[in-house]
Design an enzyme around this catalytic site. Sequence first.
Site, short mmCIF file in Angstrom:
data_model
loop_
_atom_site.label_atom_id
_atom_site.label_comp_id
_atom_site.label_asym_id
_atom_site.label_seq_id
_atom_site.Cartn_x
_atom_site.Cartn_y
_atom_site.Cartn_z
N LYS A 1 -6.88 13.95 -6.95
CA LYS A 1 -8.04 13.48 -6.19
C LYS A 1 -7.59 12.37 -5.25
O LYS A 1 -6.68 11.58 -5.59
CB LYS A 1 -9.09 12.96 -7.17
CG LYS A 1 -10.44 12.63 -6.57
CD LYS A 1 -11.43 12.23 -7.67
CE LYS A 1 -12.80 11.88 -7.13
NZ LYS A 1 -13.75 11.53 -8.21
N SER B 1 -18.11 13.86 -7.83
CA SER B 1 -17.33 13.63 -6.63
C SER B 1 -15.96 14.31 -6.63
O SER B 1 -15.34 14.44 -5.58
CB SER B 1 -17.15 12.13 -6.43
OG SER B 1 -16.39 11.58 -7.49
N SER C 1 -18.44 12.65 -12.50
CA SER C 1 -17.69 13.20 -11.37
C SER C 1 -16.55 14.14 -11.72
O SER C 1 -15.96 14.75 -10.83
CB SER C 1 -17.14 12.06 -10.51
OG SER C 1 -18.17 11.55 -9.69
#
Lengths: 494, 476, 101
Positions: A82, A157, A181
């Site tokens: 990420k 996210s 997330s």
Amino acid sequence: MSRAADVAGWTVAEAVERLDAEEISSVELAQAVLEAIGRRDGAIGAYLHVDADAALAAARAADERRSRGDRAPLLGVPIGLKDNISEQGQPCGCASRILRGYRAPYDATVVRRLREAGAVLLGRLNMDEFAMGSSTENSAFGPTRNPWDRTRVPGGSSGGAAAAVAADIALAALGSDTGGSIRQPASFCGCVGLKPTYGRVSRYGLVAFASSLDQIGPLTKSVDDAALLLSVIAGRDPMDSTSLDAPVPPADVARTAPDTLQGLRIGLPVEYFIPGMDAEVEAAVRAAIARAADLGAEVREVRLPHTRYAVAVYYLVATAECSANLARYDGVRYGLRIPAEDVIEQYGRTRAAGFGPEVKRRIILGTYTLSAGYYDAYYLRAQKVRTLIRRDFEAAYRECDLLAAPVTPTPAFRLGENVDDPLNMYLGDILTIPANLAGLCAISLPAGRTASGLPVGLQLIAPPLEEARLLRAAAALERAMGPRERPPRTEEAR
Amino acid sequence: MNHEAVIGLEIHVQLRTRSKIFCGCPTAYGAEPNRQVCPVCLGLPGALPVLNEEAVRLTVMAGLLLGCQIRRFSKFDRKNYFYPDMPKNYQISQYDLPLCVGGGLEIETPAGPKTVRLRRIHLEEDVAKNLHFEQASGVDFNRAGTPLMEIVTEPDLASADEALAFLQALKRILHYGGISDCNLEEGNVRCDVNVSVRPAGSAALGVKTEIKNLNTFRGVHRALTHEIRRQTELLAGGGRLVQETRRWNDELGVTEPMRTKEEAHDYRYFPEPDLMPVVLDEARIEQWRAALPELPAVRRARFVAEYGLPDYDAEVLTADREVADFFEAAARRCGRPKAVSNWIMTEVLRAMGERGVGIGALRLTPDALAELVKVVDRGAISALRGKEILAELIERGGRPAEVIERRGLAQVSDEAAIEAWAAEAIAAHPGPAEEYRRGKAAALQFLIGQVMKLSRGRANPKLAGEALRQRLGRAG
Amino acid sequence: MVPDHPTSDLAGEVRRVAHLARLALPDEEIPRFARDLERILAHVRQLQELDVEGVEPTAHAMPVTNVFRADEPRPGLTREDALANAPASRAGLFLVPRILE
Ligand SMILES: [Mg+2]
Ligand SMILES: [Zn+2]
């Protein structure tokens, strides 16, 4: 289906097996995955940045280590990160304009551990800006699409991470979970997402959103892979004061789990089956729980009475912390700068131009609730209600070993569907937020699909540091539910 | 109307640690800009603080020395404001639960001793340093993250003199306790002062102003003197004071208003989620208390009792912990405390004063001084030569024996040589010799001086006197 | 209790807070943020229903204390690495517009 496509669809465990058997080299594996990214990511938009040269160099180094007899647990395994996890020499922009041009001059502790374990880092995965969002639509560089239905969001996210794993353009990925997330996008994309206990995995090098809630965890194609990755990244780190000194579950904790759930008490929090929940989601989750009962688990209802306050507590705590955490983006030491005559003006312009609307909204809320006169009414009160939420779980865990619940009230929604209604978007996180507030560990695993083919996730939630219990139960259920389903390929659909 | 001043101080003191408060960067002074930085003290995305235990220990030691109550539970908070010298645009500090509360320090005033109460001592990180060019400013983050202890007094001070006396007493105790180098040139001690005036005897407080960032004690004294006069004159003239922050303009010798920011201070404090609370149990505090250095007053009394020093010597020697340590080491080594004290109180302190340095910066070691005392005692050299040798030991170091050897300064006690010099002196100065024979005792001193001159100072003066007396027929 | 914020002037509050947070928001963006702030505050106000008298606040999820590091200097970044990301630098310093102190 080409051989390359198959290779990129391997689980980490499968890849390790074949690398160990010398059926494939690390370089070949990396090349196959890079090719898959090249073919398929155009339609998904999971990656913000791929460094093929760095990945291939790491793969060559892995092959060399292997030839010297090294058997590190992830030797030659391609993994995506990420975009909020620092990787030396690579961009780490949190999908924000404000970090334009920034390259991290150091490795996050999890990255150092991945490298030591021999992993091949592929590139940077899309996300909601600074991890604020549940759809990956808040990325400054455009949304990621759900591989199961490209008109829908992958969740967020960690949407890029979940989409990449589901679409077989990464064998596994690391994401971060502040209010769901990792679990929510895993559920939307039909993969496994583990949020470890707060403090289980070092946050050093994870760009902070809400420091008391953030936790790094794996997104994988199987529970076994989640356990394997956790065993590599977890453990006390002297660079993170909040990291815990506790024994880490062994890498094979899921693989060696029994098929039965005999003796396990599973609690169903009645408050988590909320009115208005999508009927198909509820049906899939209840079916998965019935499977657990078939495997011998004792299922009973439990109460978590303060659940309805969780979103309010979360948005007060997380926004207050983020308002301070994001103050450092001022154009002095790194990132975007909009020049002005005066330093105050330069700050204002830089930050106004660099942050997207959701980030600004949260900074405004957090600054407001901390500002003079409001602290006790908002922030302090939220921290006290956080205590009540924690106590709910402590009471529930006196009656059961694990909690089972949906991950989200709905399957993946359409792109653009929620962007104009932040509060509604926030309320969608009600089932994942409490585990962050209480510092628990939780996992999302695939539990079937809706009639229109969208994945549904089952969430299991365990007490702090009980990852072994969580992963064993998840592994048994995963086996009982049959082989992993894959989304349709996107090669042709550019 | 007669006015009196009400003054409170907030003093930032740099703690004596080797590394910064939340990262491993060194705290050494004088490095090139941005050579002592890392992801943590630069506030890079993803970096996290980890608390330096020594900073906590030193702050608690300061609290113990100053009679504070040590909090069993203490935590850190974020103080939010934007400034280019702030790496994270928040400062990690302590808000409602500082490490130390209460306490006090006694100062001398013309009206007698007075106790200045302390409100609290907390721990926080220092900011970076801004440098200014024509068109731009530059930021050096070497200092960012240096551990600071902030000491806040109650408004118990009534004059610039008292404020100065307080700062000097504080500096002495902190330096003595090894808590801070208190090096003002390096900005180790920085002071904000709050001052108001009110009609003498009134209980109500006047409107106060804050003067920020004074980094010399003289500056504090001058700024307060000026500000008290300014406020008094303004009030006497029927004017009104505004509560404001002012700056000391050292060149003009005045305080002036600082550019006021439109927002009132709104620091939005909240608990630092990246740091865990500090919980100090009795055992740990007792362990630290046991390691406290002996305070000057206690040590002074011990020097009198243990070494038989006069009060005056004991006071001078214990005013500086390093000097006292030096004295003790040398005195123990040679067993002649008063002789050691004499050398330190004269030559050594003078050399320190001339150079403006502490005793540690001199090349002289306690061992060398002890040896020098023994050499003089033995009569191997004269006291006068001793002074010369000491000067060299202070300047260049080494051992007395080496210096004596190198410079050929060993005292001559060889009778034949002294006899010869005595004869030569008498022959050259028949007048004084005759005067001595006739009973003028003082003439002998002159002749001894001549022998010393002939021997280039090496003759043992006692033996020279004997030789002269014998030769001039006035033995004894 | 919840402070009285004159809901009529949430736009003013957004301006005040945006300045504290150093966000130079254009005027046309203010109403939107004021509306969002109002809705979110209305939602979080439900916390006022609860009696939290005597409840300890949770600042950390796990009750750990006394996490220290030893006072040992360690190498950090080289100056070149430290300045590599700087939008402007000169003479080893991070450059900003001239600050009037
Ligand atoms: Mg301070
Ligand atoms: Zn540092």
